[in-house]
Design a protein around this motif. Structure first.
Motif, PDB file in Angstrom:
ATOM      1  N   GLY A 343      39.244  44.435  42.310  1.00 45.93           N
ATOM      2  CA  GLY A 343      39.428  42.816  42.337  1.00 45.93           C
ATOM      3  C   GLY A 343      39.346  42.200  41.097  1.00 45.93           C
ATOM      4  N   THR A 344      39.753  40.948  40.979  1.00 47.82           N
ATOM      5  CA  THR A 344      39.679  40.247  39.771  1.00 47.82           C
ATOM      6  C   THR A 344      38.082  39.782  39.822  1.00 47.82           C
ATOM      7  OG1 THR A 344      40.433  38.372  41.134  1.00 47.82           O
ATOM      8  CG2 THR A 344      41.891  39.642  39.706  1.00 47.82           C
ATOM      9  N   SER A 354      40.025  45.477  45.523  1.00 50.71           N
ATOM     10  CA  SER A 354      40.683  44.155  45.571  1.00 50.71           C
ATOM     11  C   SER A 354      41.206  44.140  47.029  1.00 50.71           C
ATOM     12  CB  SER A 354      42.209  44.810  45.100  1.00 50.71           C
ATOM     13  OG  SER A 354      43.148  43.584  45.483  1.00 50.71           O
ATOM     14  N   ASP A 355      40.974  42.717  47.597  1.00 52.78           N
ATOM     15  CA  ASP A 355      41.296  42.483  48.874  1.00 52.78           C
ATOM     16  C   ASP A 355      42.411  43.140  49.496  1.00 52.78           C
ATOM     17  OD1 ASP A 355      38.966  40.956  49.101  1.00 52.78           O
ATOM     18  OD2 ASP A 355      40.002  39.204  48.747  1.00 52.78           O
TER      19      ASP A 355
END
Length: 381
Positions: A343-344, A354-355
């Motif tokens: 993710g970011t 990441s979601d």
């Protein structure tokens, strides 16, 4: 010449993650199991494993058939083939041994599922099995080898038993073996839908892809639930398969993370390992594969921030191992799954999945995450 088109890495009988029949075994049962092939051919043979059995295993009979497109234990009428072993309709597998059946004429295509039925008329004792199939297997009373309707298979489980491989007469030598833990095994993918990253990679590349993952498996240590350590089981689970020329290694996260969680009662004490020990384990896998002239791809560990495996020390060791995989040049190629699925925000060591790719436990990918993994690996094969 045969090519291995499907595998399941054997495990010792255990309670496992979900209810299964491994510890009770079988008696006067028929066992029906569905597997999806990643290569096609005109002839098919099966491999059966009793490597964790303590007494001989009697196979009273076996059949192979085409799987029906609907859910359940039914098979396509007219497709049932009686299997033989050295010409005989039954076989006895010694304790700690495996056998390969005779080839049966049944044309199959890559991506097609076949159904293997075993009749077990004598007490098996605890069964060699693969705990997490993410596919349904069926059990019924008596001899149901020729049954096509499936209604008499009244019990179901999501594990595979005794069946360790299916080979086809493809003669291909471009097979890819994926070696790892529950992420390779497919935890978090949709059960029964063949959405593991091994399935996605086979569809993406058109090559035979073998899944040699075991949920909870460790690189450096054995476990009652999670199988033999990776440095020991590689020879049996990968190097002995027909037609494999590439190995992808994704292993070590449980070695790092089990010491951070209180939720793994079957693996205690969980030693704290350092990056040097993990690197030595990876080097041993590379050495074994290259001795068989197999190309080796190193995959970076996925991000796991927020999961039950996370801790500052675990994050540090994971970062150090990933840095070695990326920079050392010891692997023939690198698939940077960590960066592809991260993710970011956050540093490289601390970031989470990441979601869009998180199954929900911040440790395992979902179907989209497994597809993304396959895309990354396909680019370096």
């Amino acid at each position: 010449m045969f090519t291995t088109a499907w595998t399941a890495s054997p495990q010792p009988p255990s309670t496992g993650f979900t209810p299964n029949w491994s510890q009770e075994g079988f008696w006067r049962h028929s066992l029906r199991q569905v597997v999806r092939l990643t290569a096609g051919g005109d002839r098919v043979r099966i491999r059966l494993s009793n490597v964790y059995g303590t007494s001989p295993l009697r196979i009273a009979g076996a059949t192979l058939a085409r799987t029906t497109p609907v859910l359940g234990a039914a098979v396509q009428a007219g497709s049932v083939r009686r299997l033989t072993f050295d010409g005989a309709s039954s076989a006895e597998i010694p304790a700690r041994a495996e056998i390969v059946g005779d080839a049966a004429g049944l044309p199959v295509e890559a991506g097609e599922s076949v159904t293997v039925t075993l009749h077990l008329d004598a007490v098996t004792g605890p069964a060699t099995f693969h705990a997490q199939a993410f596919a349904t297997s069926y059990r019924g009373a008596g001899d149901l080898l020729a049954d096509t309707g499936g209604a008499d298979f009244g019990e179901a489980t999501e594990s595979w038993y005794f069946l360790s491989g299916v080979d086809v007469s493809a003669g291909r030598t471009d097979g890819v073996a994926l070696f790892g833990d529950s992420i390779t095994d497919g935890f978090g993918s949709t059960p029964g839908a063949n959405r593991r990253w091994s399935d996605a990679l086979a569809a993406r590349t058109g090559r035979p892809v073998l899944n040699a993952g075991i949920g909870g498996n460790l690189l450096l240590n054995d476990s009652a639930w999670y199988g033999e350590k990776g440095v020991h089981r590689l020879a049996r689970d990968v190097l002995g398969q027909a037609g494999v020329n590439t190995l992808v290694v994704l292993l070590g996260l449980n070695d790092i993370g089990f010491s951070e969680t209180d939720d793994q009662p079957t693996y205690r004490p969980a030693p704290r390992v350092d990056v040097g020990e993990l690197i030595a384990g990876h080097r041993e896998l590379i050495r074994q594969a290259r001795a068989r002239r197999i190309r080796v791809v190193g995959a970076t560990l996925l991000p796991f921030g927020g999961s039950d495996h996370w801790g500052e020390r675990a994050a540090k060791v994971s970062h150090e191992l990933n840095d070695w995989i990326r920079r050392s040049g010891e692997y023939d190629a690198v698939a940077d799954l960590h960066r592809a699925l991260a993710g970011t925000g956050g540093s490289d060591a601390l970031c989470a999945l990441s979601d869009a790719y998180d199954f929900g436990d911040h440790l395992h990918p979902n179907d989209a995450g497994y597809q993304a993994m396959a895309e990354v690996v396909a680019e370096v094969l």
